[in-house]
Design a protein around this motif. Structure first.
Motif, short mmCIF file in Angstrom:
data_model
loop_
_atom_site.label_atom_id
_atom_site.label_comp_id
_atom_site.label_asym_id
_atom_site.label_seq_id
_atom_site.Cartn_x
_atom_site.Cartn_y
_atom_site.Cartn_z
N THR A 28 67.86 13.10 66.52
CA THR A 28 67.82 11.97 67.43
C THR A 28 67.00 12.32 68.66
N ALA A 29 66.34 11.31 69.20
CA ALA A 29 65.63 11.44 70.48
C ALA A 29 65.41 10.03 71.00
N GLY A 30 65.76 9.80 72.24
CA GLY A 30 65.59 8.46 72.81
C GLY A 30 66.39 7.45 72.02
N ASP A 31 65.74 6.38 71.60
CA ASP A 31 66.39 5.32 70.83
C ASP A 31 66.17 5.46 69.33
N VAL A 32 65.69 6.62 68.89
CA VAL A 32 65.34 6.80 67.48
C VAL A 32 66.30 7.81 66.84
N VAL A 33 66.78 7.44 65.65
CA VAL A 33 67.60 8.34 64.83
C VAL A 33 66.89 8.48 63.49
N VAL A 34 66.69 9.71 63.06
CA VAL A 34 66.04 9.97 61.76
C VAL A 34 67.08 10.64 60.86
N VAL A 35 67.27 10.07 59.68
CA VAL A 35 68.16 10.64 58.67
C VAL A 35 67.31 10.86 57.42
N LEU A 36 67.20 12.12 56.99
CA LEU A 36 66.39 12.43 55.82
C LEU A 36 67.25 13.14 54.78
N ASP A 37 67.19 12.64 53.56
CA ASP A 37 67.88 13.25 52.43
C ASP A 37 66.87 14.14 51.73
N GLY A 38 67.06 15.44 51.82
CA GLY A 38 66.12 16.39 51.23
C GLY A 38 66.19 16.45 49.72
N VAL A 39 66.98 15.64 49.09
CA VAL A 39 67.15 15.50 47.65
C VAL A 39 67.69 16.79 47.03
N TRP A 88 62.70 23.39 55.28
CA TRP A 88 61.54 23.49 56.16
C TRP A 88 60.86 22.12 56.27
N TYR A 89 60.64 21.47 55.13
CA TYR A 89 59.92 20.20 55.10
C TYR A 89 60.67 19.10 55.86
N VAL A 90 61.95 18.90 55.55
CA VAL A 90 62.67 17.79 56.18
C VAL A 90 62.85 18.02 57.69
N GLU A 91 63.01 19.28 58.10
CA GLU A 91 63.13 19.54 59.54
C GLU A 91 61.82 19.24 60.26
N ARG A 92 60.69 19.67 59.71
CA ARG A 92 59.39 19.38 60.34
C ARG A 92 59.08 17.89 60.32
N LEU A 93 59.42 17.22 59.22
CA LEU A 93 59.17 15.79 59.12
C LEU A 93 60.00 15.02 60.14
N ALA A 94 61.26 15.36 60.28
CA ALA A 94 62.12 14.68 61.27
C ALA A 94 61.57 14.88 62.68
N ALA A 127 56.86 2.41 60.94
CA ALA A 127 56.13 2.66 59.69
C ALA A 127 54.91 3.54 59.93
N THR A 128 54.22 3.32 61.04
CA THR A 128 53.06 4.14 61.38
C THR A 128 53.50 5.55 61.72
N ALA A 129 54.59 5.68 62.48
CA ALA A 129 55.11 7.00 62.84
C ALA A 129 55.47 7.81 61.61
N VAL A 130 56.11 7.18 60.64
CA VAL A 130 56.50 7.88 59.41
C VAL A 130 55.26 8.29 58.62
N ALA A 131 54.32 7.38 58.44
CA ALA A 131 53.09 7.70 57.69
C ALA A 131 52.31 8.83 58.37
N ASP A 132 52.18 8.74 59.69
CA ASP A 132 51.46 9.79 60.41
C ASP A 132 52.20 11.11 60.36
N ALA A 133 53.52 11.08 60.43
CA ALA A 133 54.32 12.30 60.36
C ALA A 133 54.16 12.98 59.00
N ILE A 134 54.11 12.21 57.94
CA ILE A 134 53.89 12.78 56.61
C ILE A 134 52.54 13.49 56.57
N ARG A 135 51.52 12.87 57.17
CA ARG A 135 50.20 13.51 57.22
C ARG A 135 50.22 14.79 58.05
#
Length: 88
Positions: free
Chosen positions: A21-32, A48-54, A68-76
């Motif tokens: 979490t940071a500010g008004d954003v919460v990220v929940v990632l299921d590393g499968v 390593w991947y899910v922590e860096r992506l979050a 949507a842009t933040a997620v796409a850019d973060a993946i890149r």
């Protein structure tokens, strides 16, 4: 806002999920699940991947970019971290 969360290991080795979490954003990632680094060509693991992506999603989303842009850019961004170290 107060945010609390709990997560547990999905395998005997580690917990592949992450919540950040940071500010008004919460990220929940299921590393499968764990992937085999030898088979994938990547020396990093799921954790390593899910922590860096979050971290990257939070950083970008808190710069007033659409989610949507933040997620796409973060993946890149995270994919770029593999450029010199992994044979993908």
């Amino acid at each position: 806002m107060r945010v609390t969360y709990a997560t547990g290991r999905g395998s005997a080795e580690s917990n592949e999920d992450t919540v950040a979490t940071a500010g008004d954003v919460v990220v929940v990632l299921d590393g499968v699940s764990q992937w085999h680094t030898k088979e994938s060509g990547c020396r990093h693991g799921t954790v390593w991947y899910v922590e860096r992506l979050a971290e990257s999603i939070l950083d970008l989303a808190n710069q007033d970019v659409p989610l949507a842009t933040a997620v796409a850019d973060a993946i890149r961004v995270v994919a770029g971290m593999h450029h010199d170290t992994c044979d993908l």
